[in-house]
Design an enzyme around this catalytic site. Structure first.
Site, PDB file in Angstrom:
ATOM      1  N   GLY A 117      -5.122  -1.890   4.824  1.00 26.99           N
ATOM      2  CA  GLY A 117      -3.905  -3.162   4.556  1.00 26.99           C
ATOM      3  C   GLY A 117      -4.739  -4.268   4.671  1.00 26.99           C
TER       4      GLY A 117
ATOM      5  N   LYS B 251       9.506  -0.223  13.872  1.00 29.77           N
ATOM      6  CA  LYS B 251      10.293  -0.039  12.577  1.00 29.77           C
ATOM      7  C   LYS B 251      11.093   1.156  12.774  1.00 29.77           C
ATOM      8  CE  LYS B 251       6.014  -0.874   9.790  1.00 29.77           C
ATOM      9  NZ  LYS B 251       5.108  -0.131   8.883  1.00 29.77           N
TER      10      LYS B 251
ATOM     11  N   GLU C  65      10.640  -4.785   4.140  1.00 31.90           N
ATOM     12  CA  GLU C  65      10.546  -6.221   3.959  1.00 31.90           C
ATOM     13  C   GLU C  65      10.230  -6.175   2.172  1.00 31.90           C
ATOM     14  OE1 GLU C  65       9.279  -4.889   6.495  1.00 31.90           O
ATOM     15  OE2 GLU C  65       9.479  -6.052   8.160  1.00 31.90           O
TER      16      GLU C  65
ATOM     17  N   LYS D  83       0.877  -1.442   0.084  1.00 30.25           N
ATOM     18  CA  LYS D  83       0.058  -0.018   0.052  1.00 30.25           C
ATOM     19  C   LYS D  83       0.897   1.293  -0.054  1.00 30.25           C
ATOM     20  CE  LYS D  83      -3.869   2.280   2.394  1.00 30.25           C
ATOM     21  NZ  LYS D  83      -4.557   2.229   3.606  1.00 30.25           N
TER      22      LYS D  83
ATOM     23  N   GLU E  65      -4.429  -6.533  14.839  1.00 34.64           N
ATOM     24  CA  GLU E  65      -3.848  -5.158  14.533  1.00 34.64           C
ATOM     25  C   GLU E  65      -5.220  -4.322  14.513  1.00 34.64           C
ATOM     26  OE1 GLU E  65      -2.234  -3.986  10.386  1.00 34.64           O
ATOM     27  OE2 GLU E  65      -0.360  -4.529  11.397  1.00 34.64           O
TER      28      GLU E  65
HETATM   29  O1  F6P Z   1       3.498  -2.738   9.592  1.00 36.47           O
HETATM   30  C1  F6P Z   1       2.316  -2.879   9.593  1.00 36.47           C
HETATM   31  C2  F6P Z   1       1.748  -2.796   8.214  1.00 36.47           C
HETATM   32  O2  F6P Z   1       1.592  -1.338   8.120  1.00 36.47           O
HETATM   33  C3  F6P Z   1       0.450  -3.453   8.185  1.00 36.47           C
HETATM   34  O3  F6P Z   1      -0.693  -2.710   8.459  1.00 36.47           O
HETATM   35  C4  F6P Z   1       0.306  -3.563   6.545  1.00 36.47           C
HETATM   36  O4  F6P Z   1      -0.735  -4.536   6.191  1.00 36.47           O
HETATM   37  C5  F6P Z   1       1.711  -4.085   6.245  1.00 36.47           C
HETATM   38  O5  F6P Z   1       2.432  -3.291   7.102  1.00 36.47           O
HETATM   39  C6  F6P Z   1       2.271  -3.777   4.921  1.00 36.47           C
HETATM   40  O6  F6P Z   1       2.084  -2.504   4.579  1.00 36.47           O
HETATM   41  P1  F6P Z   1       2.221  -2.262   2.852  1.00 36.47           P
HETATM   42  O7  F6P Z   1       1.116  -2.899   2.215  1.00 36.47           O
HETATM   43  O8  F6P Z   1       2.204  -0.588   3.030  1.00 36.47           O
HETATM   44  O9  F6P Z   1       3.556  -2.519   2.467  1.00 36.47           O
END
Ligand code: F6P
Length: 539
Positions: free
Chosen positions: A263, A502, A208, A202, A349
């Site tokens: 998300g 983070k 990661e 998103k 969450e």
């Molecule tokens: O760190 C948690 C989070 O923000 C979740 O809420 C989300 O689903 C996931 O990381 C992945 O986020 P993104 O889709 O922005 O990579």
């Protein structure tokens, strides 16, 4: 723990009255005339059935729980969400996952959603038919979804659940962990010329996902894919399309989601592209239709017969009145293997919060710890504790009546286990019964073979695992989360709790890579761990 709502204190009084009552007694034929508990506490909606009768509830309990839902404004919170109001105030956003499956032309963002879905369908069809090829002209046989959290768990869970609908020519893979083993084990034995990577994020900034995406790009290039041809092997899904393009994905291969899709609520959006490629646009529509069925049920069914409301409120009953710390989801379906891990994010969450909407801290418990494992595996691992341990863990059993595979003779064994477990949890085994089994020679065995029983379970019934029934099941849990958030007066759509780790993670990563003199000070534990890792990494 308190909550100022009148029904809350009425439930506290009621709890004191019934806490020692036994399900076994309530179910005794003499105490359970027609309409029986099973008849009174079994409900249906959106094609799903829910037997709540093995819960520690009476008619009065349900009445009070529904009253609490009303007093807490569940209906207003629900309606605000469907209308697209800002129900996520800390991020100033709506939460419109329901719009993604709405069929009504006046639903919010209808045209925008339809256009993106059509773009997804065109792409998915091209990949499925083999019209979309890799840079050497080979058809795509491997789709690797790279994402984490909501950008991974939902699609992975659905693709696994609906494997029987998957196109045999294409294998779906899901890579989420920044541990290189995850990506490496996925790609080491597949042919890059036949591989399509879908980078789903998103924000398009998640460490990661970005790390895996870059390694994936290197892998294509190392295997001979010219830079100019990478577009044939990469597409992106994001609410931040500019970043996707910066990463090097062709603009026409960017699928958009929007900030009003959370998300963990996003599998219905372009985040579900891997699902659509696996099962096809038509079945994807079925998945959406099932969720929409549940949306309608949630909006229209009276609270007294409303599955998400009842599931949520019964969860509140255990969490806030019995003090249960956790609850278990045990799908008696291998296809639903990843449902518990998907629900962990959805529930914890969303509702693992302490600050209320008004900024004050709660003085009552919020999200229970959600965990689970498919039955019957769990029975041979941790069910011992559920039956005879000192902690009461309410359970959602999920039974799929008709199998999606040809080994039909397994099915009665599977279902028998599911139903027998809930019966055993409810009945337990009394001292008298244990004595009879132990016999006169082994009285010392009696305490070991007694079961307290009275352990509450809900059994959800799914006729067959189709895209439609799965959509309804997922939406049931999504709405259950909203119901509980409303009673706890918290925002289920933000996730500030993931931020601190983070931020500190970036500092530690820099320290692992830095020259010794530049390593920042930390507490003695963290400093020692960093020193140890630096030695191993030979910095
Ligand atoms: O760190 C948690 C989070 O923000 C979740 O809420 C989300 O689903 C996931 O990381 C992945 O986020 P993104 O889709 O922005 O990579």
């Amino acid at each position: 723990m308190t909550n100022p709502l009148p029904a809350w204190s009425a439930l506290q009084t009621h709890y004191e009255q019934i806490r020692d009552e036994k399900l076994r007694d309530w179910f005794a034929p003499a105490n359970d005339p027609a309409p029986t508990r099973a008849e009174r506490f079994t409900f249906a909606g959106a094609g799903l059935g829910a037997d709540f009768s093995k819960n520690r509830i009476t008619d009065a309990t349900l009445k009070l729980l529904v009253q609490l839902a009303r007093e807490a404004g569940v209906e207003a919170r629900r309606d605000a969400m469907f209308k697209g109001e800002v129900v996520n105030p800390t991020e100033g956003r709506a939460a419109l996952h329901t719009a993604l499956r709405a069929t009504e032309a006046d639903a919010p963002f209808h045209a925008q959603i339809a256009a993106e879905r059509a773009k997804m369908a065109k792409f998915a069809d091209a990949v499925r038919s083999g019209a979309w090829t890799g840079y050497t002209g080979k058809r795509i046989r491997h789709v690797v979804n790279i994402g984490i959290g909501g950008s991974d768990l939902g699609p992975k869970m659905v693709v696994h659940a609906l494997k029987h609908l998957e196109l045999p020519e294409i294998t779906s893979h899901f890579v989420s962990n920044v541990d290189g083993a995850d990506l490496w084990r996925t790609i080491e034995n597949i042919d890059p010329e036949e591989t399509l990577a879908i980078i789903v994020s998103k924000t398009f900034t998640t460490l990661e996902t970005m790390t895996n995406a870059l390694s994936m790009r290197d892998w294509f290039v190392k295997h001979g894919c010219p830079q100019g041809e990478l577009a044939k092997h990469f597409v992106g899904v994001s609410a931040n399309p500019a970043e996707v393009v910066k990463f090097g994905i062709a603009k026409e291969n960017v699928f958009e989601m929007w900030d009003w899709v959370g998300g963990r609520y996003s599998l219905w959006s372009a985040v579900g592209l891997s699902i659509m490629i696996a099962i096809g646009p038509q079945q994807f529509d079925e998945l959406l239709a099932g969720a929409h069925d549940m949306d309608k049920h949630f909006r229209e069914a009276p609270l007294e017969k409303n599955l998400p409301v009842l599931l949520g409120m019964i969860g509140i009953w255990y969490r806030n009145f019995f003090g249960s710390q956790s609850y278990l989801v045990a799908p008696y379906s291998e296809a639903l293997h990843f449902l518990p891990s998907y629900l962990q994010q959805l529930e914890m969450e969303s509702n693992g919060k302490s600050a209320r909407l008004d900024g004050k801290f709660v003085d009552y418990a919020t999200s229970a710890i959600t965990w689970g494992e498919p039955g019957t595996n769990g029975q041979h691992a941790f069910f011992q504790m559920l039956h005879q341990g000192t902690t009461i863990v309410p359970i959602d059993f999920i039974a799929v009546l008709t199998p999606e595979h040809p080994l039909a003779d397994h099915q009665p064994k599977l279902l028998a286990n599911c139903f027998a477990q809930s019966e055993a949890m409810m009945l337990g085994r009394t001292e008298e019964e244990a004595k009879k089994i132990a016999g006169p020679d082994k009285p010392e065995l009696v305490p070991h073979i007694m079961f307290p029983g009275n352990r509450p379970t809900t059994t959800l019934l799914v006729d067959a695992l189709t895209a439609r029934s799965l959509g309804a099941l997922i939406a049931l849990y999504e709405h259950k989360v909203l119901v509980q958030a409303s009673v706890w007066d918290i925002n289920p759509f933000d996730q500030w709790g993931v931020e601190l780790g983070k931020i500190l993670g970036k500092v530690v990563e820099a320290d692992l890579n830095a020259a010794s003199a530049d390593v920042k000070p930390h507490d003695s534990s963290t400093a020692a761990l960093i020193a140890r890792a630096r030695a191993a990494l030979k910095r």
